[in-house]
Write an enzyme that holds these catalytic residues in place. Structure first.
Site, PDB file in Angstrom:
ATOM      1  N   SER A 240      -5.814  -4.624 -10.769  1.00  9.43           N
ATOM      2  CA  SER A 240      -4.583  -4.779 -11.539  1.00  9.43           C
ATOM      3  C   SER A 240      -4.233  -6.254 -11.610  1.00  9.43           C
ATOM      4  CB  SER A 240      -3.444  -3.995 -10.877  1.00  9.43           C
ATOM      5  OG  SER A 240      -3.163  -4.556  -9.594  1.00  9.43           O
ATOM      6  N   LYS A 241      -3.135  -6.569 -12.274  1.00 14.32           N
ATOM      7  CA  LYS A 241      -2.750  -7.970 -12.441  1.00 14.32           C
ATOM      8  C   LYS A 241      -2.520  -8.665 -11.107  1.00 14.32           C
ATOM      9  CE  LYS A 241      -0.909  -7.922 -17.128  1.00 14.32           C
ATOM     10  NZ  LYS A 241       0.263  -8.164 -17.999  1.00 14.32           N
TER      11      LYS A 241
END
Length: 468
Positions: A240-241
């Site tokens: 994920s980010k």
């Protein structure tokens, strides 16, 4: 020499930027094809008109070019290939492998609810399959999926994979608005472009039997499939980010070198013994799908940063001059002097992890007015240092040539005359010359700046201290 037996493709959707997962897929396709002398095709899957954008398309192309993943054909745009898709749908109808379905969305919703209430799989029940219906407003076209048996393939990464056909329903291949569905367009393109190997993320495994059934309905030979393992963050959760799942262009703008990112991506799910660092030529030479693991790979931004620092150290000064210029321009150095830039780069290479860090480290060479870091200003630019700085100016004005060796001799004499250690003067001088408390070696800094700038900045620092 091209090998016509090997043709791969990378088909991003321009509904967003090119991220780490897509980049790894593009890289593995590219390496596989380059090693075998095949053809690598870029296809833009832009049939989702509402979510696709020209900006995203351009960002994908820019990302591929920055990474150096050159393509041999394309980019092909699915939005411009509807004639092909319609011809394939018509062919399936003519072969009796597809049919018109008149069931309304409301009817389908009701059938799904009824199936769920009975504990059954909510798939289409084939109401229109044998009715021989023609086109009608709101109708769709479905593929006739075998009701029994299995559909399988031997994956080049995961091995044998099989699906029960009764788990699959009659797939819609053309929507009521006349547009092709994803599976139909993909297969039509892959057949027309002669794709021999489909290398993609394992989130596509469940799509594969549906696409295989379209191939079989058309009587076309199947490509070989290779599904790459998922990419995880260091904590072994989906990337994920917060793990660094940003766009490729974000990494570029943060000062990463393309080869460092390629090297890091190559090591996510693929290995070659214990080797960690690979030149592009080595990646092409050593890459094999046989060495792609079945389990998920980990993308570690700390390792990427270390790799980037290593590649900066290994890069030529000439390469770094060109690479660094746009980063200097972003921080206000519109036209960095080539001589000064060439002089400072060797002293920054060993201490910079990114081009952003490197540009910040070089900025002091090009500004007319320094801004002192508050911490360094408060701690080192004090009244008691003024007399020493004043005396140092006189000593430096008599230094010739103004190089590291001669400067060291000047300082040895200066320190003896004033009976002090270098540390007494070094940090105040560093802040006076660079505005910062950290920089390359003080003699290196002075040589790069030159006598005139050095003496001018020391006098400015003295005035600054006296004005406090």
């Amino acid at each position: 020499m091209n090998n016509p037996k090997i043709i791969t493709r990378f088909p991003p959707s321009p509904t967003g930027y090119l991220h780490i997962g897509g980049s790894r897929t593009a890289l593995f396709n590219w390496l596989f094809t380059r090693q075998l002398g095949g053809k690598f095709i870029l296809r833009i899957e832009d049939t989702d008109e509402e979510r696709s954008s020209e900006a995203a398309t351009q960002a994908i192309l820019e990302s591929m070019e920055w990474l150096g993943l050159s393509w041999d054909e394309g980019p092909y745009f699915q939005s411009r290939r509807y004639d092909l898709y319609n011809a394939v749908v018509d062919r399936l109808l003519d072969l009796g492998q597809a049919y018109h379905c008149h069931c309304s969305p409301e009817t389908l919703d009701r059938k799904r609810s009824q199936a769920l209430d009975k504990g059954l799989k909510p798939k289409y029940d084939g109401t229109c399959r044998e009715l021989g219906l023609g086109p009608a407003p709101g109708s769709v076209i479905r593929l006739k999926t075998p009701a029994t048996g299995t559909t399988g393939f031997d994956d080049l990464v995961k091995g044998s994979i099989r699906f029960d056909n009764e788990e699959l329903d009659d797939l819609i291949i053309k929507r009521s608005n006349g547009s092709p569905t994803y599976h139909l367009a993909v297969v039509a393109d892959d057949i027309e472009l002669g794709i021999t190997h489909v290398i993609r993320g394992d989130d596509h495994v469940n799509n594969t039997p549906r696409q295989i059934l379209i191939y079989k309905a058309l009587g076309e030979p199947l490509p070989r499939y290779a599904h790459l393992p998922m990419i995880l963050g260091p904590d072994k959760t989906r990337l994920s980010k917060r793990h660094g799942a940003m766009s490729v262009l974000a990494y570029r703008d943060m000062g990463y070198l393309p080869h460092a990112l390629l090297n890091a991506l190559a090591r996510v799910g693929w290995s070659y013994g214990d080797q960690e660092k690979f030149s592009l030529e080595e990646m092409i030479e050593k890459f094999s799908l046989d060495h792609v693991g079945k389990s998920a790979g980990v993308f570690n931004t700390e390792k990427l940063l270390d790799l980037n620092a290593w590649y900066i150290r290994e890069s030529s000064d000439e390469f770094l001059m060109e690479a660094l210029t746009p980063f200097l321009q972003k921080i206000g150095v519109s036209q960095p002097d080539d001589r000064t830039l060439a002089a400072i780069i060797p002293h920054l290479k060993a201490r910079s992890k990114t081009l952003v860090e490197m540009s910040e480290g070089a900025k002091f060479c090009f500004v007319n007015e320094l801004e002192y870091e508050k911490k360094g200003d408060d701690k080192f630019l004090k009244k008691e240092i003024v007399q020493l700085l004043d005396s140092l100016v006189g000593a430096l004005e008599g230094t010739d040539p103004f190089d590291q060796e001669t400067l060291e001799k000047t300082f040895i004499k200066f320190l003896e005359e004033h009976d002090i250690k270098l540390r007494k003067i070094a940090q105040p001088l560093r802040v006076a010359l660079t505005g910062k408390t950290a920089s390359p070696g003080i003699f290196e800094v002075m040589q790069v700046l030159g006598k005139e700038t050095v003496t001018h900045r020391i006098r400015k620092a003295v005035n600054h201290i006296n004005a406090k």
